[in-house]
Scaffold this active site. Structure first.
Site, mmCIF file in Angstrom:
data_model
loop_
_atom_site.group_PDB
_atom_site.id
_atom_site.type_symbol
_atom_site.label_atom_id
_atom_site.label_comp_id
_atom_site.label_asym_id
_atom_site.label_seq_id
_atom_site.Cartn_x
_atom_site.Cartn_y
_atom_site.Cartn_z
ATOM 1 N N ARG A 48 0.869 -1.183 0.000
ATOM 2 C CA ARG A 48 0.000 0.000 0.000
ATOM 3 C C ARG A 48 0.898 1.222 0.000
ATOM 4 O O ARG A 48 1.806 1.333 0.822
ATOM 5 C CB ARG A 48 -0.898 -0.021 1.250
ATOM 6 N N GLU A 56 -11.479 4.775 -5.332
ATOM 7 C CA GLU A 56 -11.608 3.316 -5.336
ATOM 8 C C GLU A 56 -12.147 2.776 -6.663
ATOM 9 O O GLU A 56 -12.849 3.469 -7.387
ATOM 10 C CB GLU A 56 -12.536 2.873 -4.198
ATOM 11 N N ARG A 95 -0.878 -5.298 4.681
ATOM 12 C CA ARG A 95 -0.154 -4.832 3.497
ATOM 13 C C ARG A 95 1.104 -4.098 3.929
ATOM 14 O O ARG A 95 1.098 -3.370 4.934
ATOM 15 C CB ARG A 95 -1.030 -3.881 2.665
#
Length: 149
Positions: A48, A56, A95
């Site tokens: 990330r 998104e 992440r």
């Protein structure tokens, strides 16, 4: 090397792999671009991007989400990237949190400059936040991407 030593070395290596005690790489090839600010690299690590937030594409497509995803693909897909850690290793989803570079381009900042991401601080990972905010101000002034009038 004796069989006992070989067996011990192999056992330790396998235990490190199983427990996830190996460190994530500093450079890796991008195997998948998930969206505008998340990628997968060799070894199956999800990364990330630190300091930015893009529109998104999942579960619902937001305005400029597809454009951010496509720009990220053009910048990093299939390429070898350099990964720079700030303070935190991972986010709450597991992440890796990283600044991502292709050659000398800081991808995090490039996406902001293109107007396809907002600079967004996620303390304590704020090493380049002033720079990212400067890139956002430039994108706003130029009415690029999400800042278009």
């Amino acid at each position: 090397m004796s069989n006992k030593v070989k067996f011990l070395a192999i056992t330790i290596f396998l235990l490190l792999l199983i427990c996830g005690c190996t460190s994530p790489p500093d450079t890796a090839r991008v195997t998948q671009v998930i969206d505008g600010d998340t990628i997968t690299i060799e070894g199956g690590y999800r990364v990330r991007y630190i300091g930015i937030d893009t529109p998104e594409v999942y579960p619902q497509v937001e305005a400029f989400g597809v454009e951010a995803w496509q720009a990220n693909r053009e910048l990093v897909e299939g390429k070898r990237v350099r990964l720079e850690r700030d303070v935190s290793e991972t986010d709450r989803y597991g992440r890796l949190l990283r600044y991502v570079y292709v050659d000398d381009i800081l991808v995090n900042a490039e996406l902001v400059w293109l107007g396809l991401a907002r600079a967004k601080a996620y303390p304590p990972d704020t090493k380049y936040q002033n720079y990212l905010e400067k890139m956002e101000a430039e994108a706003r002034k130029a009415s690029r991407g999400i800042w278009a009038k």
